[in-house]
Every structure is written in C-alpha cells, then in structure tokens.
Design an enzyme around this catalytic site. Structure first.
Site, PDB file in Angstrom:
ATOM      1  N   LYS A  36       0.847  -1.207   0.000  1.00 34.20           N
ATOM      2  CA  LYS A  36       0.000   0.000   0.000  1.00 34.20           C
ATOM      3  C   LYS A  36       0.881   1.256   0.000  1.00 34.20           C
ATOM      4  O   LYS A  36       2.079   1.179   0.286  1.00 34.20           O
ATOM      5  CB  LYS A  36      -0.922  -0.011   1.226  1.00 34.20           C
ATOM      6  CG  LYS A  36      -0.195   0.048   2.565  1.00 34.20           C
ATOM      7  CD  LYS A  36      -1.154  -0.214   3.724  1.00 34.20           C
ATOM      8  CE  LYS A  36      -0.408  -0.168   5.048  1.00 34.20           C
ATOM      9  NZ  LYS A  36      -1.255  -0.611   6.172  1.00 34.20           N
ATOM     10  N   TYR A 256      16.754  30.162   8.476  1.00 38.31           N
ATOM     11  CA  TYR A 256      15.595  30.945   8.923  1.00 38.31           C
ATOM     12  C   TYR A 256      15.610  31.129  10.435  1.00 38.31           C
ATOM     13  O   TYR A 256      15.839  30.185  11.192  1.00 38.31           O
ATOM     14  CB  TYR A 256      14.300  30.230   8.551  1.00 38.31           C
ATOM     15  CG  TYR A 256      13.922  30.337   7.091  1.00 38.31           C
ATOM     16  CD1 TYR A 256      13.667  31.575   6.505  1.00 38.31           C
ATOM     17  CD2 TYR A 256      13.813  29.205   6.305  1.00 38.31           C
ATOM     18  CE1 TYR A 256      13.309  31.665   5.165  1.00 38.31           C
ATOM     19  CE2 TYR A 256      13.448  29.284   4.971  1.00 38.31           C
ATOM     20  CZ  TYR A 256      13.203  30.522   4.406  1.00 38.31           C
ATOM     21  OH  TYR A 256      12.847  30.612   3.092  1.00 38.31           O
TER      22      TYR A 256
HETATM   23  C1  LIG Z   1      -0.556  -1.586   6.792  1.00 38.03           C
HETATM   24  C2  LIG Z   1      -1.161  -2.861   7.244  1.00 38.03           C
HETATM   25  C3  LIG Z   1      -0.364  -4.005   7.407  1.00 38.03           C
HETATM   26  C4  LIG Z   1       1.138  -3.973   7.327  1.00 38.03           C
HETATM   27  O1  LIG Z   1       1.608  -3.458   8.555  1.00 38.03           O
HETATM   28  P1  LIG Z   1       3.170  -3.324   8.881  1.00 38.03           P
HETATM   29  O2  LIG Z   1       3.184  -2.887  10.305  1.00 38.03           O
HETATM   30  O3  LIG Z   1       3.708  -2.299   7.961  1.00 38.03           O
HETATM   31  O4  LIG Z   1       3.799  -4.649   8.680  1.00 38.03           O
HETATM   32  C5  LIG Z   1      -1.005  -5.200   7.702  1.00 38.03           C
HETATM   33  N1  LIG Z   1      -2.343  -5.252   7.850  1.00 38.03           N
HETATM   34  C6  LIG Z   1      -3.142  -4.163   7.713  1.00 38.03           C
HETATM   35  C7  LIG Z   1      -4.598  -4.296   7.907  1.00 38.03           C
HETATM   36  C8  LIG Z   1      -2.577  -2.934   7.415  1.00 38.03           C
HETATM   37  O5  LIG Z   1      -3.356  -1.851   7.315  1.00 38.03           O
END
Ligand SMILES: *Cc1c(COP(=O)(O)O)cnc(C)c1O
Length: 365
Positions: A36, A256
């Site tokens: 994702k 800055y």
């Molecule tokens: C993002 C996500 C994962 C992966 O999690 P990590 O901590 O990055 O391994 C797994 N299951 C769900 C439902 C997620 O949203």
C-alpha cells in the site's frame, strides 16, 4: 535535455526480496507483501514484481486504485484491497480479479449482489474489529451475520482477518485478547483461514503468524522489534548533494530565524534536501548527515528545499559531494527517533523529487 535531481534515493530491491524470504521462512503459513501507499513510498511498480519473483503470491494494497496499478505486474497472484469497497467499485474488483476485504454488512451485501450479477461465487476476506475500532465488523454486525448466514450466499470467505493494535509491544495484553476474539469468530467459519500478523506480529508467539501474514514495514527495513536489534536487511539510502560550502565566523546565524549560531569558525554545507522532500522540518537542529561515516550535525532550520550541516573539520569534503542522510549510519528508525515519529512515516513521506536508483530491478512489463 533533462537533468537529474541533485539528491539520490537508493532502493535495494534485492534487500526487499531477501527480507520477504526471511520473514516467509520464519513460519509455516503464507506471507503476503503489503504494498500500500506505493510500497511505503518506495515504488510499488518495482517492489511488487520483485516480490512476485521472490515467490510472493499474495499482495495487499489500501485502495482499489493501488491494486489496479500492481494487478498487471504480479501474474495470477492474489491482489487484495484492505480498505472499503464503494458501491460503484464492485464491478471493477470482479473485472480485474481483485479481492476485497469486507469490513461491514453493507460491503458484504454489495459483494453478494456482485456475485449474483456475474453468476459466480466470489472470494473475499472478512475483517473483524477485535480492538482497534477502525475497520472491521463490529460485535453487533457479527451477531447479525451469525443469525443470518444467508447474507454470505454467493461469497467464499477465504480468510477471516483482524489487525493488531499493539503488535510492536510484545508483552502488551491486547495481543492475546485480539487473538482470542478472532479465534472465537473464526469458529463460525471452519473453512476460512486466519490472517492477523503485520510485521511486528510475526515476532510474537508463533500462533500469531497464522495462515497468512501481512508484513509491510519489515520488508522495507523498518525494525519490527523496537528496542531490539533489527533483524532485517536495510533497504534505503539517501544521499543529499552539497550545493554550497561556506566558512562562517563565530556569531554567524544560519538559516531561517537564526535558530543556530556558530560558536567557533565553522564550515557549513548546504544540501539540496528539505521538507518538501519529506525531510521533516522538525528535524531542525536534531539530525546528522554523514560523510565517510563522520557525523555532521544538522544546524539551523530545515527549509523547503535546503538543509544546512556543520561539516567543520571533515577532511576531503568538496562541493558536489553528498552527505548520507539515510543509510548505514542513520536508518529510517534513527531518523524517525530524531523527528519523534516512526520509520513508516519517514519512508512514506520521502518525496518524489529525489533521483531514484533501484538495485536489482526486475525488467518492467
Ligand atoms: C498496513 C497494514 C499491514 C502492514 O503493517 P506493517 O506494520 O507495515 O507490517 C497489515 N495489515 C493491515 C490491515 C494494514 O493496514
């Protein structure tokens, strides 16, 4: 004529593949790849085919649009969408062979209707809320479903799944509570398999790995066991190019608002990386760049496109050289600590503006 952007992000796809294989070998079940958010910012179009070549046959994205991007790159592998399926999306799922994670009664109804439309039994995962109150069937929806099994007519539940809220805190009692809740739910679906572990979940008791683990961050080198040695192979390196070097007198303010003032004759390197690249402004006066392993403190405000480092006394440093901002001396977890966040946010925030170099890319289709 085109010019490469000055700073360089190196992404080691071989390391990602090695991390997937290593995690997969830790348990008897299957291991998905969570890709994702553009594979946590590293480039899903590169990461997904690399994982496929390593043997991964299950992919999770957050959104349908992300799933459509990787669908043509991973052969017949399962592509599953973690988040909500909207009414006008169901036919896109079936058309492209993408599997939804059903998290509510309306989504179940939508998928059942889609099954009737196409005249097939459709696969889906069923997500249950066991503690996070974010996504998944509520206790009330669960009761409704158990009392009306017909709601699932036309749907094959391949897995029941839930998401752990404290997986990185191994001693946290919520892990076992959530495990017991999903097991209780699973008894109603004797043919369905179980999925609950994210990266850190794979480092809890072996039962948490279950049938289908869903690691994301660990694939990309983020430490799934905070406070303990990171067992994964590092994946990213960021080299910020020095585009100006100057010597300043004691009392000179840098950047800055002059939030850093030289106390001695100092040499300041201006690097072409800033908060517009995801190098957070809150790193002001908090981080280090490295030249051949020698630390150079970040001094003054991180600005949009530029950051200044104190390179006083570092030998052989020249204009056009680069400072290591992420790499062996400063991991995403290290930088996260300086920014008071986690390695996930460091990776996903990394800007699209860097020149990207991929190690071990499989030929793109
Ligand atoms: C993002 C996500 C994962 C992966 O999690 P990590 O901590 O990055 O391994 C797994 N299951 C769900 C439902 C997620 O949203």
């Amino acid at each position: 004529m085109s010019f490469a952007p000055p700073s360089l992000l190196t992404i080691d796809l071989d390391a990602i593949a090695a991390n997937w294989r290593w995690l997969d070998a830790r348990h008897p079940g299957q291991t998905a790849g969570v890709v994702k958010a553009n594979a946590y910012g590293l480039g899903a179009a590169y990461v997904a085919p690399k994982l496929f070549a390593a043997g991964c046959r299950n992919f999770f994205t957050a959104h349908l649009a992300e799933a459509l991007t990787i669908r043509p790159l991973v052969g017949q592998a399962n592509v599953m969408v973690l988040h909500a399926m909207l009414p006008d999306e169901a036919e896109v799922f079936t058309h492209h062979g993408i599997t939804p994670v059903l998290s509510s009664l309306p989504e179940i109804a939508l998928w059942a209707t889609e099954g009737k439309r196409v005249g097939r039994v459709l696969p889906a995962l069923l997500q249950v809320d066991t503690g996070m109150s974010r996504l998944g069937l509520s206790a009330e929806e669960t009761r409704v479903l158990f009392n009306n099994p017909d709601l699932l007519t036309g749907i094959t539940i391949t897995h029941v799944m839930t998401h752990l809220m404290n997986a990185e805190i191994s001693e946290h009692p919520s892990n076992e509570t959530q495990y017991q809740r999903i097991r209780t739910f699973q008894r109603q679906f004797p043919d369905a398999r179980l999925s609950l572990a994210n990266s850190s979940g794979l480092f809890l008791a072996p039962k948490f790995a279950a049938d289908l683990a869903r690691p994301g961050a660990a694939l990309y080198g983020v430490n799934p066991t905070p406070g303990r040695l990171n067992p994964l192979t590092p994946v990213v390196q960021l080299h910020g190019k020095i585009i100006a070097l100057r010597d300043v007198e004691p009392g000179t303010e840098v950047g800055y608002n002059g939030v850093w003032t030289a106390r001695r004759p100092s040499r300041i390197a201006t690097v072409a990386v800033g908060y517009a690249d995801g190098y957070f402004r809150c790193l002001t006066n908090q981080a280090f760049g490295y030249f051949d392993g020698t630390p150079a403190p970040l001094v003054g405000r991180v600005s949009m496109d530029l950051t200044t480092f104190d390179v006083t006394g570092i030998a052989n440093l020249n204009l056009g050289d680069s400072l290591e901002l992420l790499g062996p001396h400063c991991t995403p977890d290290n930088l996260a600590q300086a920014a008071n966040t986690n390695g996930y946010e460091i990776l996903t925030a990394m800007g699209a503006r860097y020149q990207r170099h991929y190690i071990g890319a499989t030929p793109l289709k």
